[in-house]
Write an enzyme that holds these catalytic residues in place. Sequence first.
Site, PDB file in Angstrom:
ATOM      1  N   LYS A 166      41.011  50.720  49.830  1.00 39.34           N
ATOM      2  CA  LYS A 166      39.790  51.270  50.794  1.00 39.34           C
ATOM      3  C   LYS A 166      39.097  50.267  51.270  1.00 39.34           C
ATOM      4  O   LYS A 166      38.133  50.718  52.145  1.00 39.34           O
ATOM      5  CB  LYS A 166      39.068  51.980  49.617  1.00 39.34           C
ATOM      6  CG  LYS A 166      39.448  53.117  48.630  1.00 39.34           C
ATOM      7  CD  LYS A 166      39.789  54.494  49.598  1.00 39.34           C
ATOM      8  CE  LYS A 166      40.405  55.442  48.963  1.00 39.34           C
ATOM      9  NZ  LYS A 166      41.662  55.381  48.528  1.00 39.34           N
ATOM     10  N   LYS A 215      44.317  36.755  43.662  1.00 35.83           N
ATOM     11  CA  LYS A 215      42.866  36.114  43.580  1.00 35.83           C
ATOM     12  C   LYS A 215      42.870  34.497  43.279  1.00 35.83           C
ATOM     13  O   LYS A 215      41.944  33.862  43.805  1.00 35.83           O
ATOM     14  CB  LYS A 215      41.859  36.807  42.803  1.00 35.83           C
ATOM     15  CG  LYS A 215      41.659  38.388  43.377  1.00 35.83           C
ATOM     16  CD  LYS A 215      40.776  39.128  42.456  1.00 35.83           C
ATOM     17  CE  LYS A 215      40.578  40.465  43.072  1.00 35.83           C
ATOM     18  NZ  LYS A 215      39.374  41.313  42.319  1.00 35.83           N
ATOM     19  N   ASP A 227      32.662  40.128  42.788  1.00 40.76           N
ATOM     20  CA  ASP A 227      33.133  41.240  41.891  1.00 40.76           C
ATOM     21  C   ASP A 227      31.900  41.361  40.685  1.00 40.76           C
ATOM     22  O   ASP A 227      31.789  42.695  40.697  1.00 40.76           O
ATOM     23  CB  ASP A 227      34.549  41.071  41.052  1.00 40.76           C
ATOM     24  CG  ASP A 227      35.827  41.338  41.866  1.00 40.76           C
ATOM     25  OD1 ASP A 227      35.431  42.138  42.875  1.00 40.76           O
ATOM     26  OD2 ASP A 227      36.693  40.728  41.729  1.00 40.76           O
ATOM     27  N   ALA A 278      39.951  40.963  28.404  1.00 41.19           N
ATOM     28  CA  ALA A 278      39.503  39.816  28.856  1.00 41.19           C
ATOM     29  C   ALA A 278      40.354  39.211  29.801  1.00 41.19           C
ATOM     30  O   ALA A 278      40.715  38.009  29.849  1.00 41.19           O
ATOM     31  CB  ALA A 278      39.474  38.838  27.503  1.00 41.19           C
ATOM     32  N   THR A 293      44.253  40.439  22.192  1.00 33.08           N
ATOM     33  CA  THR A 293      44.550  39.225  21.554  1.00 33.08           C
ATOM     34  C   THR A 293      43.199  38.461  21.633  1.00 33.08           C
ATOM     35  O   THR A 293      42.656  37.995  22.405  1.00 33.08           O
ATOM     36  CB  THR A 293      45.550  38.388  22.848  1.00 33.08           C
ATOM     37  OG1 THR A 293      46.525  39.293  23.067  1.00 33.08           O
ATOM     38  CG2 THR A 293      46.083  37.120  22.237  1.00 33.08           C
TER      39      THR A 293
END
Length: 268
Positions: free
Chosen positions: A15, A65, A102, A127, A151
């Site tokens: 988007k 990223k 973010d 995580a 984990t």
Amino acid sequence: MDLYAVWGNPITQSKSPLIQNKLAAQTHQTMEYIAKLGNLDSFEQQLLAFFEGGAKGCNITSPFKERAYQLADEYSQRAKLAEACNTLKKLDDGKLYADNTDGIGLVTDLQRLNWLHPNQRILILGAGGATKGVLLPLLQAQQNIVLANRTFSKAKELAERFQPYGNIQAASMDSIPLQTYDVVINATSAGLSGGTAPVDAEILKLGSAFYDMQYAKGTDTPFIALCKSLGLTNVSDGFGMLVAQAAHSFHLWRGVMPDFVAVYEQLK
């Protein structure tokens, strides 16, 4: 005309071009923003060629990223701690500057919802990479975080990395502290694939508000649907975060902060 893009693979679902072009129109900025499919094998060469061709900046989405971060010459603190970036800007000297918007996008959207106040308790489920990008801005907003992951060692490693910046503790999904939480944030991929619930329903019932970092067009994400099935109705998906992180990227590139809420209202 100044050129920007979003890079990802896949990319057709993005988007970002729609959002960024709305932000540009709102702020009367003349620019072009397009979607670019990154090649899994040659992404680095593609990205460097994009900037060598005169592009001014870009957004980075999955799965690039971390790889994009490695290409940058300079970094914001939040990108450095996340070891990942969603935004690159070409500086006047030709260097690439990496940022991660973010987390500030999430914080901005929680503020839109009036869900963010100092010294709250926040439970984050998962995580992974999505979480890495949001921890610093949440801690800077004076939030007390419990970070839960299947984990435990992964949650522990991440919590230890961010402990110098605020109050954060790690837990496994089956040892989450039994206390009330002002906001429960889903950062697991449960939002994408359906799959099983990320956490026991009794834990969810300790929350007051529920935020899914995923979003689904025209329907509830599995996490939001789960919350509603338990009678938990103070819910939001991550579309506002998507628009807000885009606005913060736009601000980095153009020096103008758009009214992200107006664009969110237009597009939701």
